[in-house]
Design an enzyme around this catalytic site. Structure first.
Site, PDB file in Angstrom:
ATOM      1  N   GLY A 259       0.833  -1.198   0.000  1.00 23.59           N
ATOM      2  CA  GLY A 259       0.000   0.000   0.000  1.00 23.59           C
ATOM      3  C   GLY A 259       0.866   1.244   0.000  1.00 23.59           C
ATOM      4  O   GLY A 259       1.041   1.882   1.054  1.00 23.59           O
ATOM      5  N   SER A 261       1.319   3.672  -3.271  1.00 24.11           N
ATOM      6  CA  SER A 261       0.897   4.761  -4.158  1.00 24.11           C
ATOM      7  C   SER A 261      -0.461   5.329  -3.766  1.00 24.11           C
ATOM      8  O   SER A 261      -1.348   4.614  -3.284  1.00 24.11           O
ATOM      9  CB  SER A 261       0.848   4.276  -5.604  1.00 24.11           C
ATOM     10  OG  SER A 261       2.133   3.918  -6.056  1.00 24.11           O
ATOM     11  N   GLU A 375      13.581  -4.932  -4.289  1.00 21.72           N
ATOM     12  CA  GLU A 375      12.801  -5.378  -5.449  1.00 21.72           C
ATOM     13  C   GLU A 375      13.463  -4.945  -6.742  1.00 21.72           C
ATOM     14  O   GLU A 375      13.532  -5.709  -7.701  1.00 21.72           O
ATOM     15  CB  GLU A 375      11.374  -4.832  -5.376  1.00 21.72           C
ATOM     16  CG  GLU A 375      10.527  -5.313  -6.542  1.00 21.72           C
ATOM     17  CD  GLU A 375       9.066  -4.959  -6.393  1.00 21.72           C
ATOM     18  OE1 GLU A 375       8.239  -5.563  -7.077  1.00 21.72           O
ATOM     19  OE2 GLU A 375       8.742  -4.065  -5.592  1.00 21.72           O
ATOM     20  N   ASN A 506      10.594   4.736 -15.107  1.00 20.09           N
ATOM     21  CA  ASN A 506      11.954   4.728 -15.657  1.00 20.09           C
ATOM     22  C   ASN A 506      12.565   6.122 -15.698  1.00 20.09           C
ATOM     23  O   ASN A 506      13.796   6.272 -15.656  1.00 20.09           O
ATOM     24  CB  ASN A 506      11.953   4.097 -17.046  1.00 20.09           C
ATOM     25  CG  ASN A 506      11.941   2.576 -16.968  1.00 20.09           C
ATOM     26  OD1 ASN A 506      11.752   2.000 -15.894  1.00 20.09           O
ATOM     27  ND2 ASN A 506      12.149   1.923 -18.093  1.00 20.09           N
ATOM     28  N   GLU A 507      11.736   7.149 -15.787  1.00 24.82           N
ATOM     29  CA  GLU A 507      12.281   8.512 -15.742  1.00 24.82           C
ATOM     30  C   GLU A 507      12.887   8.801 -14.372  1.00 24.82           C
ATOM     31  O   GLU A 507      13.971   9.392 -14.261  1.00 24.82           O
ATOM     32  CB  GLU A 507      11.178   9.528 -16.070  1.00 24.82           C
ATOM     33  CG  GLU A 507      10.774   9.559 -17.541  1.00 24.82           C
ATOM     34  CD  GLU A 507      10.022   8.312 -17.973  1.00 24.82           C
ATOM     35  OE1 GLU A 507      10.148   7.934 -19.158  1.00 24.82           O
ATOM     36  OE2 GLU A 507       9.310   7.703 -17.142  1.00 24.82           O
TER      37      GLU A 507
END
Length: 522
Positions: A259, A261, A375, A506-507
């Site tokens: 939990g 975002s 991760e 990815n940014e």
């Protein structure tokens, strides 16, 4: 060497050159350019080293990897040379500057001796002609190789025949998890294959963990365990928490969601607003979480704000374990574009015991980022192994063709297949490098980010290429008449989008690479 030297000059220049009152290395556009260059250079370095080791060891696959190196480098190093010049701007135009020399050298060397074109022709011949040879199997060491065979034998006995056929007949939305399979794997102890022995784990090496991930992917087995949450509990949990939660995870009996975002706090997790307020021997949790994938799990590993006035904001976050059957939780599931599910979850005066706090109060950022770093160190490897498995399926279709027509003879198809193979080897070597670093201690987060960025975007490129190669039938979704492999390739493309966004876009990862690996200013 020319590309790397020019790149190092450009990084130094970006740290020193000021425009608009600050170093140009602080601009995100420059950071992302140079992060892309580093990813490419690391890929080239690793595949050259791997090729040399195979050559010196007498392994015949050295020629295949040499061709992969040439095929990948032909475009990758040219792009590095271009981006280097872009970073220098007009100062790099001058012949007195060192950079133009390296620019010319890169473009000369990448076409010498036939360059990438000849290498791709040889790769295509190996992959597609005379029955074709598949992607080579990596040497994972004595223990890793033996464990890979052990897992294969177990899967052949326990995840095959009618059981696997019945699972494969389910729609993609029903293939996220299989409780019976998770419990069966739990009996082997492999859910904790990398855990320390004191927690009931097997303390296997990173290469053995790769062996497990690879074999599970090739068998198309469903996901298991709660690796990130288990790792956080082992790092930051109390003895009582470890005793309560870890055994159930190890047995395959308890899934934990994440939990993190929120609607206004995706990649910017420090902006989260869900609150936890101490109330005697309990915490009261209020707020909303979004994009929660394992919403159906038994517990939620939840980040909440415990100090709304903390400076900086991330200093006021704490981590909690929330039972998903607690009163006050409302779950609104939603289908994803890749045929999975996530949920909006609302927490209204959810009361949990005080001992469900993981780590110290207001120190949850350490727990949260520690779990994510763990991760990211694995996720790049998991993605490229998915691509490698899908590539072998695509290769079989290309060689089989449609009717009397074989795609294997098409020049454009051969070129794209060779390009994909070379990029898969870069992704696999980035994975192996992360494993080597992990074996020596802890994988720096920037290297996990490099692997994740490259492999996630490779999965997107593969998805697009597979549809281009196989044509309209590959674009049909599952259970549609005529769909190739029941819509597998079309679903792969939709699924790829998740991997460039989740676990930090990815940014964001490129900014991390630029700042942590290259020392550019924040």
């Amino acid at each position: 060497g020319a590309a790397r030297r020019a790149f190092e000059l450009a990084v130094d220049y970006a740290r020193e050159r000021h425009q608009f009152g600050q170093p140009i290395g602080k601009f995100q556009a420059i950071q992302h350019k140079l992060a892309n260059c580093l990813i490419a250079l690391e890929g080239v370095r690793l595949i050259l080293d791997h090729t040399a080791r195979l050559h010196d060891g007498g392994d015949a696959d050295w020629r295949y990897f040499a061709d992969c190196a040439s095929a990948f480098s032909g475009s990758a190093l040219r792009q590095v040379a271009l981006e280097t010049q872009h970073t220098f701007g007009a100062i790099g135009y001058a012949e007195e500057h060192e950079a133009p020399i390296h620019f010319k050298r890169v473009h000369l060397d990448t076409i010498a001796l036939g360059g990438a074109s000849d290498a791709k022709r040889r790769l295509a011949a190996r992959l597609l002609d005379a029955g074709g040879a598949g992607l080579p199997q990596y040497d994972l060491g004595t223990a890793g190789n033996a464990y890979r065979e052990q897992v294969r034998r177990w899967l052949a006995e326990n995840w095959s025949g009618q059981r696997k056929d019945a699972f494969d007949q389910k729609p993609f939305t029903k293939r996220e998890f299989d409780a019976g399979f998770a419990r069966d794997i739990g009996e082997t102890g492999w859910i904790g294959l990398g855990w320390p022995e004191r927690f009931g784990g097997q303390a296997r090496s990173p290469l053995e963990q790769i062996a497990f991930m690879e074999t599970m992917e090739q068998a198309e087995a469903p996901r298991i365990g709660a690796a990130i949450q288990a790792n956080a509990l082992m790092m930051f949990g109390t003895p009582e928490q470890q005793q309560q939660y870890l055994p159930a995870i190890l047995r395959g009996e308890a899934m934990h969601g994440m939990g993190y975002s929120e609607p206004q706090a995706g990649s910017d997790l420090a902006a989260l607003r869900t609150s936890a307020v101490r109330d005697g021997d309990h915490w009261l949790i209020n707020g909303q979480k979004i994009w929660t994938t394992t919403w159906w799990g038994k517990y939620m590993f939840l980040a909440a704000r415990t100090d709304k006035d903390a400076k900086p904001p991330h200093a006021g976050i704490s981590m909690f374990i929330v039972p998903m059957d607690a009163p006050g939780i409302t779950i609104r599931p939603s289908a994803t574009m890749y045929d999975g599910t996530f949920a909006n979850i609302f927490y209204d005066n959810v009361r949990i015991p005080a001992e469900n706090l993981v780590g110290e109060v207001n120190d949850g950022w350490k727990v949260l980022t520690g779990a994510l770093a763990f991760e990211r160190g694995l996720v790049g490897g998991g993605i490229v192994l998915k691509v490698a498995h899908a590539f072998e399926q695509l290769r079989a279709h290309v060689m089989a063709g449609e009717g009397d027509q074989s795609l294997a003879g098409e020049p454009i198809v051969r070129d794209r297949m060779a390009t994909l193979a070379s990029e898969i080897e870069i992704g696999r070597l980035l994975m192996m490098h992360c494993a080597e670093l992990a074996a020596g201690g802890v994988t720096p987060p920037e290297y996990g980010a490099i692997s994740k960025v490259f492999s996630g975007e490779l999965m997107e490129r593969f998805g697009e290429a597979a549809l281009d190669i196989l044509g309209m039938r590959a674009a049909l979704s599952e259970q549609m008449p005529g769909a190739i492999d029941n819509g597998r390739f079309e679903q792969n493309l939709r699924h790829s989008l998740m991997w460039v966004i989740s676990i930090g876009t990815n940014e964001i990862q490129r900014s991390l690479i630029a700042q942590r690996a290259l020392g550019l200013p924040r």
